[in-house]
Design a protein around this motif. Sequence first.
Motif, PDB file in Angstrom:
ATOM      1  N   ARG A 309     -16.539   3.806   1.374  1.00  0.00           N
ATOM      2  CA  ARG A 309     -15.447   4.110   0.817  1.00  0.00           C
ATOM      3  C   ARG A 309     -14.484   4.227   1.933  1.00  0.00           C
ATOM      4  NH1 ARG A 309     -16.810   9.296  -3.031  1.00  0.00           N
ATOM      5  NH2 ARG A 309     -18.278   7.825  -4.844  1.00  0.00           N
ATOM      6  N   ALA A 310     -14.635   4.547   3.052  1.00  0.00           N
ATOM      7  CA  ALA A 310     -13.715   4.687   4.239  1.00  0.00           C
ATOM      8  C   ALA A 310     -13.182   3.387   4.637  1.00  0.00           C
ATOM      9  CB  ALA A 310     -14.326   5.503   5.201  1.00  0.00           C
ATOM     10  N   VAL A 311     -14.004   2.529   4.591  1.00  0.00           N
ATOM     11  CA  VAL A 311     -13.529   1.183   4.923  1.00  0.00           C
ATOM     12  C   VAL A 311     -12.709   0.606   4.073  1.00  0.00           C
ATOM     13  CG1 VAL A 311     -14.254  -1.088   5.444  1.00  0.00           C
ATOM     14  CG2 VAL A 311     -15.601   0.643   6.552  1.00  0.00           C
ATOM     15  N   ALA A 312     -13.005   0.734   2.926  1.00  0.00           N
ATOM     16  CA  ALA A 312     -12.003   0.315   1.474  1.00  0.00           C
ATOM     17  C   ALA A 312     -10.729   1.012   1.505  1.00  0.00           C
ATOM     18  CB  ALA A 312     -12.843   0.670   0.194  1.00  0.00           C
ATOM     19  N   ALA A 313     -10.719   2.144   2.078  1.00  0.00           N
ATOM     20  CA  ALA A 313      -9.329   2.845   2.232  1.00  0.00           C
ATOM     21  C   ALA A 313      -8.375   2.294   3.087  1.00  0.00           C
ATOM     22  CB  ALA A 313      -9.541   4.201   2.356  1.00  0.00           C
ATOM     23  N   THR A 314      -9.097   2.159   4.308  1.00  0.00           N
ATOM     24  CA  THR A 314      -8.328   1.566   5.557  1.00  0.00           C
ATOM     25  C   THR A 314      -7.799   0.020   5.074  1.00  0.00           C
ATOM     26  OG1 THR A 314     -10.204   0.644   6.665  1.00  0.00           O
ATOM     27  CG2 THR A 314      -9.224   2.914   7.078  1.00  0.00           C
ATOM     28  N   ASP A 315      -8.629  -0.606   4.320  1.00  0.00           N
ATOM     29  CA  ASP A 315      -8.281  -2.176   4.012  1.00  0.00           C
ATOM     30  C   ASP A 315      -7.061  -2.044   3.184  1.00  0.00           C
ATOM     31  OD1 ASP A 315     -10.433  -3.219   5.424  1.00  0.00           O
ATOM     32  OD2 ASP A 315     -11.966  -3.453   3.525  1.00  0.00           O
ATOM     33  N   ARG A 316      -7.175  -0.975   2.309  1.00  0.00           N
ATOM     34  CA  ARG A 316      -5.889  -0.900   1.269  1.00  0.00           C
ATOM     35  C   ARG A 316      -4.565  -0.795   2.098  1.00  0.00           C
ATOM     36  NH1 ARG A 316      -9.506   2.283  -1.810  1.00  0.00           N
ATOM     37  NH2 ARG A 316      -8.551   4.238  -1.163  1.00  0.00           N
ATOM     38  N   VAL A 317      -4.750   0.004   3.240  1.00  0.00           N
ATOM     39  CA  VAL A 317      -3.462   0.137   4.161  1.00  0.00           C
ATOM     40  C   VAL A 317      -3.279  -1.123   4.885  1.00  0.00           C
ATOM     41  CG1 VAL A 317      -2.595   1.208   6.277  1.00  0.00           C
ATOM     42  CG2 VAL A 317      -4.018   2.533   4.634  1.00  0.00           C
ATOM     43  N   ALA A 318      -4.117  -1.902   5.175  1.00  0.00           N
ATOM     44  CA  ALA A 318      -3.880  -3.171   5.871  1.00  0.00           C
ATOM     45  C   ALA A 318      -3.362  -4.112   4.651  1.00  0.00           C
ATOM     46  CB  ALA A 318      -5.210  -3.768   6.376  1.00  0.00           C
ATOM     47  N   GLU A 319      -3.813  -4.163   3.830  1.00  0.00           N
ATOM     48  CA  GLU A 319      -3.177  -5.035   2.562  1.00  0.00           C
ATOM     49  C   GLU A 319      -1.724  -4.521   2.419  1.00  0.00           C
ATOM     50  OE1 GLU A 319      -5.877  -4.543  -0.475  1.00  0.00           O
ATOM     51  OE2 GLU A 319      -7.508  -5.613   0.258  1.00  0.00           O
ATOM     52  N   ALA A 320      -1.486  -3.569   2.430  1.00  0.00           N
ATOM     53  CA  ALA A 320      -0.050  -2.907   2.166  1.00  0.00           C
ATOM     54  C   ALA A 320       0.829  -3.346   3.259  1.00  0.00           C
ATOM     55  CB  ALA A 320       0.041  -1.344   1.815  1.00  0.00           C
ATOM     56  N   VAL A 321       0.420  -3.250   4.490  1.00  0.00           N
ATOM     57  CA  VAL A 321       1.245  -3.734   5.558  1.00  0.00           C
ATOM     58  C   VAL A 321       1.451  -5.042   5.639  1.00  0.00           C
ATOM     59  CG1 VAL A 321       1.034  -4.008   8.097  1.00  0.00           C
ATOM     60  CG2 VAL A 321       0.440  -1.672   7.044  1.00  0.00           C
ATOM     61  N   ALA A 322       0.495  -5.889   5.190  1.00  0.00           N
ATOM     62  CA  ALA A 322       0.631  -7.278   5.106  1.00  0.00           C
ATOM     63  C   ALA A 322       1.678  -7.673   4.059  1.00  0.00           C
ATOM     64  CB  ALA A 322      -0.601  -7.854   4.782  1.00  0.00           C
ATOM     65  N   ALA A 323       1.736  -6.896   2.834  1.00  0.00           N
ATOM     66  CA  ALA A 323       2.378  -7.366   1.792  1.00  0.00           C
ATOM     67  C   ALA A 323       3.880  -6.631   2.062  1.00  0.00           C
ATOM     68  CB  ALA A 323       2.101  -6.590   0.527  1.00  0.00           C
ATOM     69  N   THR A 324       3.971  -5.608   2.540  1.00  0.00           N
ATOM     70  CA  THR A 324       5.272  -4.939   2.372  1.00  0.00           C
ATOM     71  C   THR A 324       5.996  -4.771   3.901  1.00  0.00           C
ATOM     72  OG1 THR A 324       4.511  -2.646   2.821  1.00  0.00           O
ATOM     73  CG2 THR A 324       4.740  -3.624   0.649  1.00  0.00           C
ATOM     74  N   GLY A 325       5.073  -4.820   4.956  1.00  0.00           N
ATOM     75  CA  GLY A 325       5.455  -4.751   6.458  1.00  0.00           C
ATOM     76  C   GLY A 325       5.569  -3.026   6.842  1.00  0.00           C
ATOM     77  N   SER A 326       4.977  -2.366   5.774  1.00  0.00           N
ATOM     78  CA  SER A 326       5.336  -0.735   6.128  1.00  0.00           C
ATOM     79  C   SER A 326       3.867  -0.244   5.795  1.00  0.00           C
ATOM     80  CB  SER A 326       6.147  -0.295   4.754  1.00  0.00           C
ATOM     81  OG  SER A 326       6.164   1.024   4.692  1.00  0.00           O
TER      82      SER A 326
END
Length: 441
Positions: A309-326
């Motif tokens: 679960r912890a890894v999945a949460a950090t993956d969501r941040v990485a995906e958001a950064v890749a998509a929005t730059g933020s």
Amino acid sequence: MPASPSTARAINDRLALRLLQQEGPLTAGQLKQLTGLSRPTVADLVERLAAAGLIDVVGESGEQRRGPNAKLYGIVADQAHLAALDVRTEGVSVVVADLLGRVLAEASVPIGGETGTGPAVEQAVALVERTAKEAGVAGLHTVAIGAPGLIDPATGELRDSGGLPAWHRRLVLALQERLPETRVHVENETNLAALAEQRDGVARDRDTFVLLWLGHGTGAAVILDGVLRRGASGGTGEIGFLPVPGTAGLPSAVDCAGGFHSLAGSAGIVRLAEECGLALGGAGDFGEGGRGGAGLVRGAAEAAEVVRRAVAATDRVAEAVAATGSVEAGSVPEAVAVREASRFLDALADRLAVGVASVVAVLDPGCVVLGGEVGQAGGTELAARVERRVRRMSPLATEVRAGVLGGEAVLRGALLTARDRAQDALFAPRQPVDQQRRRAH
């Protein structure tokens, strides 16, 4: 001194059989190409192995339309049948397979801590017999068992280790008594996991590495120059007893509490998640029998789920950064959860790095695999965090990889061991009758 004709034939036969094991069915022409042997030599060994019942024609090659060169030869898989067991404190899993390692049947049985030694042994032995029957197997040639604890290097027997159920040692004896024609072999579970990761997992390109087992408990397997190292007493890799900072005390000769186990065992990982504010969820979130919060059943599956679960949460941040730059994408509660998850993974990596750095300082393996359920759940995210910390702590270059077989590695390693042992026995050079008679007198 050149090999005698009989020795040369035995070497050629073993080479051909190993190729058929690794590559699958082959034509005589393909065997000639892969072995480098002459056509007459290959023809002789094919005839010899077929006459011994070790290989048979299993089809025809699509590249050839007709003739003897079109025949595909393969190992006779039902010549022998195998069983592999993963014995844990809470139960047993078993698979039954043919000589090629193809699984024919599998089953598991839970064995509670309150179960007596006799009933526990009977449940486990009955499971093996029942699974073999379901596979349609009349007898087992070889059984390989993976179990926690020390294996005596002189006798190959499971030693009486404090803290482990008495039925573990009794099970090996019971199988030998119930299956007198069967070869029974026992090996430490972490060693088998390392074998599986090397043969079928993430360490296929390494002949020197250490596997750090992260499941219900902790352990390590050491493979140097392609050889599994067991130590003088069979205790190589008992890293749970390693004294480390950050625990309440020191381990003892009979209890690893206070050692690395306290930091990296499943109970310690779940407690760490609680301390980091990670939401563990309610009953059922961790499967049957799960508990929420501090009452959580602290087993390997539960600790792995927390890490996943912890890894999945950090993956969501990485995906958001890749998509929005933020990094600001998402709700406030989600952002808080992500920070807690990242803090937990950092703290866990700090703990694991202590154990990894200790191994690296002594053995310099060049590669450490984070195995078991927790290692697989952490994936490349956790492995990368551990590797960065080890790089700061040690001058010795070390790659940290995430195991890909998880908790299944023990059973897979046991099956590989059973297959190897059976093939070694069945593929051994057969002595001429006159030599056997001379040895008997």
